[in-house]
Design a protein around this motif. Structure first.
Motif, mmCIF file in Angstrom:
data_model
loop_
_atom_site.group_PDB
_atom_site.id
_atom_site.type_symbol
_atom_site.label_atom_id
_atom_site.label_comp_id
_atom_site.label_asym_id
_atom_site.label_seq_id
_atom_site.Cartn_x
_atom_site.Cartn_y
_atom_site.Cartn_z
ATOM 1 N N HIS A 69 0.860 -1.400 -0.033
ATOM 2 C CA HIS A 69 -0.116 0.055 0.220
ATOM 3 C C HIS A 69 1.052 1.176 -0.122
ATOM 4 C CE1 HIS A 69 -4.202 -1.402 0.239
ATOM 5 N NE2 HIS A 69 -3.659 -2.469 1.052
ATOM 6 N N ASN A 71 3.976 1.509 -1.241
ATOM 7 C CA ASN A 71 4.559 1.758 -2.406
ATOM 8 C C ASN A 71 3.600 2.118 -3.541
ATOM 9 O OD1 ASN A 71 5.636 -0.199 -5.377
ATOM 10 N ND2 ASN A 71 6.987 0.972 -4.142
ATOM 11 N N ASN A 72 2.255 1.800 -3.349
ATOM 12 C CA ASN A 72 1.285 2.193 -4.409
ATOM 13 C C ASN A 72 0.938 3.722 -3.995
ATOM 14 O OD1 ASN A 72 0.931 -0.417 -5.405
ATOM 15 N ND2 ASN A 72 -0.869 -1.032 -4.071
ATOM 16 N N ALA A 73 1.284 4.122 -2.700
ATOM 17 C CA ALA A 73 1.064 5.638 -2.567
ATOM 18 C C ALA A 73 2.421 6.276 -3.096
ATOM 19 C CB ALA A 73 0.869 5.808 -1.113
ATOM 20 N N GLY A 74 3.302 5.930 -3.514
ATOM 21 C CA GLY A 74 4.401 6.551 -3.850
ATOM 22 C C GLY A 74 5.673 6.402 -3.179
ATOM 23 N N ILE A 75 5.514 5.783 -2.048
ATOM 24 C CA ILE A 75 6.684 5.562 -1.030
ATOM 25 C C ILE A 75 7.773 4.679 -1.631
ATOM 26 C CG2 ILE A 75 7.553 4.830 1.322
ATOM 27 C CD1 ILE A 75 5.063 6.169 2.173
ATOM 28 N N PRO A 76 8.873 4.688 -1.608
ATOM 29 C CA PRO A 76 9.849 3.506 -2.336
ATOM 30 C C PRO A 76 9.886 2.550 -1.183
ATOM 31 C CG PRO A 76 11.098 5.986 -2.150
ATOM 32 C CD PRO A 76 9.533 5.923 -1.493
#
Length: 325
Positions: A69, A71-76
């Motif tokens: 989740h 990662n899907n929000a843009g966190i590496p």
């Protein structure tokens, strides 16, 4: 004793099948042992305190979904893994805080947390499996490699062994598990020790969740985390950890995990019905519990135990109280 059992099982399955003692099967055997060992290692400090953490199995399921989740929000991915571990540790902190400050038995606290986490995972994933995010060296190191989980399990065992046997915190864990009241009077911060053991348990549960996700190659919200947790408790008990608290070792729990892993893998190799594994596991737990209770009945005094230990020991305590002097 448990080491002898492990060696006897290896000898038995080696004689029964030429496919057991091979390099290919060694990798399969490691994949059976490592997850059980992680759960056993996570539970040992909690069990020594006379408590139990049922929710660690759902923390195991939760952690890779948090990474996905985030990662899907843009966190590496690396930062997502760190944040996931922090959230898992926070779950343990809540478990410990409720158990210690509100005086709710850990069995009840963590049972409620188990269902809450299960619901959160199903809502967040919409009940659908997913693939773990991340690839390449990161995935290989974090469980994707053939032996990666086994190496992580060994490293975790060594760290926890040192923590339990060579640090003041580990000595305090054993002291609190032996007699919480005496430990408190000796100046040990009993609540602090208990809360941090719950944090440690949840942290390890989150770690094995991420490792197993990369190892299997998928994450599934319907994974029976509670069953895996009980395998870990069984391994710890078979390895000599007392459910009534005060006694347990990381090495014993690891050997207990090896025994269960050999049984599961060995039955697959020789073609025995998997139902027999559950039957033998149940008998082994009953025998280990019987021996544990017999030992504890000789030493138990009823004071200073954890909530789970008091629940287990109450029938024996009542029997002692009913005997006329």
């Amino acid at each position: 004793m448990i080491s002898v059992v492990a060696l006897a099982l290896i000898l038995f399955f080696t004689i029964e099948s030429p496919n057991f003692f091979t390099g290919d099967n060694a990798a399969a055997l490691a994949s059976f042992i490592a997850p059980i060992a992680f759960f056993a290692l996570a539970e040992v400090p909690i069990l020594i305190l006379g408590e139990i953490d049922l929710s660690v199995g759902e923390v195991y399921v939760l952690s890779p979904f948090i990474v996905e989740h985030l990662n899907n929000a843009g966190i590496p991915v690396p930062f997502g893994i760190v944040l996931s571990m922090v959230i898992c540790a926070a779950v343990g902190w809540v478990n410990g805080l409720i158990t210690v400050k509100l005086h709710i038995p850990s069995f009840i606290t963590t049972l409620g947390m188990t269902f809450a986490l299960e619901g959160a995972i199903l809502i967040g994933s919409n009940g659908a499996p997913a693939n773990p995010v991340g690839e390449g060296t990161l995935a290989l190191v974090l469980g994707g490699g053939t032996w990666a989980e086994a190496y992580w399990a060994i490293a975790t065992m060594v760290i926890l062994y040192i923590m339990l046997r060579r640090t003041s915190f580990g000595l305090h864990v054993v002291a609190v598990g032996g007699n919480a009241q005496s430990a408190r009077e000796s100046g040990i911060k009993v609540d602090f020790v208990k809360i941090w053991c719950f944090v440690l348990c949840a942290f390890i549960g989150g770690l094995i969740g991420i490792l197993d996700g990369y190892h299997i190659g998928s994450i599934d919200p319907s994974t029976p985390g509670l069953t895996f947790m009980f395998y870990g408790v069984a391994a710890a008990v078979i390895g000599g950890t007392a459910l009534t608290g005060g006694r347990g070792t990381m090495i014993g729990a690891s050997i207990g995990a090896v025994v269960l892993g050999i049984l599961e893998d060995g039955f697959h190799v020789i073609g025995v019905n998997s139902f027999a594994y559950d039957l033998i596991l149940g008998v082994a737990i009953l025998v280990a519990m019987f021996l544990n209770v017999q030992i504890e009945r000789a030493t138990i005094r009823g004071a200073g135990q954890g909530s789970f230990a008091r629940m287990l020991g109450s029938p024996f305590n009542r029997r002692k109280e009913s005997v006329p002097r």
